[in-house]
Design a protein around this motif. Structure first.
Motif, PDB file in Angstrom:
ATOM      1  N   CYS A  28     -81.957   3.289 -19.780  1.00 21.67           N
ATOM      2  CA  CYS A  28     -81.037   4.007 -20.676  1.00 21.67           C
ATOM      3  C   CYS A  28     -80.083   4.852 -19.845  1.00 21.67           C
ATOM      4  O   CYS A  28     -80.523   5.546 -18.924  1.00 21.67           O
ATOM      5  N   CYS A  35     -85.121  13.440 -26.051  1.00 24.41           N
ATOM      6  CA  CYS A  35     -85.651  12.073 -25.879  1.00 24.41           C
ATOM      7  C   CYS A  35     -87.183  12.057 -25.886  1.00 24.41           C
ATOM      8  O   CYS A  35     -87.826  12.848 -25.199  1.00 24.41           O
ATOM      9  N   SER A  74     -84.649  -2.413 -29.618  1.00 28.12           N
ATOM     10  CA  SER A  74     -84.375  -0.986 -29.488  1.00 28.12           C
ATOM     11  C   SER A  74     -84.473  -0.610 -28.011  1.00 28.12           C
ATOM     12  O   SER A  74     -84.375  -1.451 -27.132  1.00 28.12           O
ATOM     13  N   GLU A  77     -81.999   1.651 -23.981  1.00 27.01           N
ATOM     14  CA  GLU A  77     -80.708   1.283 -24.564  1.00 27.01           C
ATOM     15  C   GLU A  77     -80.495  -0.222 -24.432  1.00 27.01           C
ATOM     16  O   GLU A  77     -80.224  -0.725 -23.340  1.00 27.01           O
ATOM     17  N   THR A 103     -79.378   1.130 -31.426  1.00 25.69           N
ATOM     18  CA  THR A 103     -78.651   1.510 -30.208  1.00 25.69           C
ATOM     19  C   THR A 103     -77.984   2.872 -30.350  1.00 25.69           C
ATOM     20  O   THR A 103     -77.758   3.344 -31.470  1.00 25.69           O
ATOM     21  N   SER A 104     -77.632   3.462 -29.211  1.00 24.05           N
ATOM     22  CA  SER A 104     -76.781   4.660 -29.240  1.00 24.05           C
ATOM     23  C   SER A 104     -75.308   4.252 -29.329  1.00 24.05           C
ATOM     24  O   SER A 104     -74.459   5.075 -29.663  1.00 24.05           O
ATOM     25  N   CYS A 124     -77.254   2.634 -35.557  1.00 18.64           N
ATOM     26  CA  CYS A 124     -76.662   3.430 -34.464  1.00 18.64           C
ATOM     27  C   CYS A 124     -77.041   4.895 -34.608  1.00 18.64           C
ATOM     28  O   CYS A 124     -76.760   5.528 -35.629  1.00 18.64           O
TER      29      CYS A 124
END
Ligand code: SF4
Length: 237
Positions: A28, A35, A74, A77, A103-104, A124
């Motif tokens: 990521c 996190c 997932s 990232e 995802t981000s 997202c």
């Protein structure tokens, strides 16, 4: 090609519609303050799998997917390994298994559009609603996320937006208004989910010798989540 995998969840109900196999990718680029998976950050770690091996795994659970379930990828990232996830999603579609990408959106690469062409749902997590906060608290770039979401909209892929509620950081009504405004600007938005900040990750940080900067921040109380969801409902009407 090979993918670097953090872990699997054989059957989950929290990451997309219906029952789903969840594949957590390793690596990521962000460092979100809250996190809960610091062990997913380092790209060079992770177990090595081919896309075909993951499809074989998913096929064992296909009878449970029904009309809405499928496979969610997932992270970490997943966009860091977009080429691999694209190959995986293509194979899953050949097996008539639905695909979701969690995802981000904070990555840009030429491999993302081909991946999205085989994605049935994008989930997202919009980390923070302003460029300054996004940079400060996750290390990423909100503009990259907005460009990603614009592409998702152009391809008319259903979008779920997520946002983590951290006491003292993202739990104000103003913050929710800003997140809702961003989310609603995309015509393919289907829903917004608010997720409570939890601290189950503390032992992971301790084991890894990394300081968890939110160690003294309380978990998000249920009443805060309820109140913010009520605010959100009004904003989405
Ligand atoms: S995007 Fe997810 S895995 Fe990456 S740092 Fe943020 S919370 Fe952790």
């Amino acid at each position: 090609m090979n993918g670097y995998i953090h872990s699997f969840q054989s059957m989950g109900a929290a990451d997309g519609p219906g029952l789903r196999c969840v594949v957590f990718m390793q690596g990521c680029p962000l460092r979100c303050l809250y996190c809960h998976n610091p062990d997913s950050w380092e790209s060079s770690l992770g177990a090595v799998y081919t896309a075909r091996e993951i499809v074989s795994r998913a096929l064992r659970f296909k009878p449970y997917f029904g009309k809405t379930g499928g496979v969610t990828v997932s992270g970490g990232e997943p966009l860091l390994q977009a080429e691999f996830v694209c190959e995986l999603f293509k194979l899953l579609h050949k097996e008539e298994i639905k695909t979701a990408l969690d995802t981000s959106g904070a990555v840009s690469s030429d491999h993302i559009k081909p991946l999205l062409e085989h994605t049935d749902l994008v989930i997202c997590d919009i980390k923070f609603p302003t460029q300054q906060q996004y940079k400060k608290y996750s290390g990423g770039n909100l503009d990259t996320v907005l460009k990603f979401l614009t592409l998702v909209q152009e391809l008319d892929i259903p979008l779920w937006v997520r946002h983590v509620i951290v006491p003292g950081l993202t739990d104000s009504k103003d913050n929710i208004r800003q997140i809702a405004a961003i989310a609603k600007s995309f015509s393919n938005l289907k829903k917004i989910e608010l997720l409570p900040f939890r601290k189950l990750c503390l032992s992971k940080y301790e084991q890894m010798g990394i300081e968890f900067s939110l160690a003294d921040v309380p978990e998000c109380p249920p009443e805060t989540l309820k109140s913010l969801n009520e605010t959100l409902d009004k904003l989405l009407k």
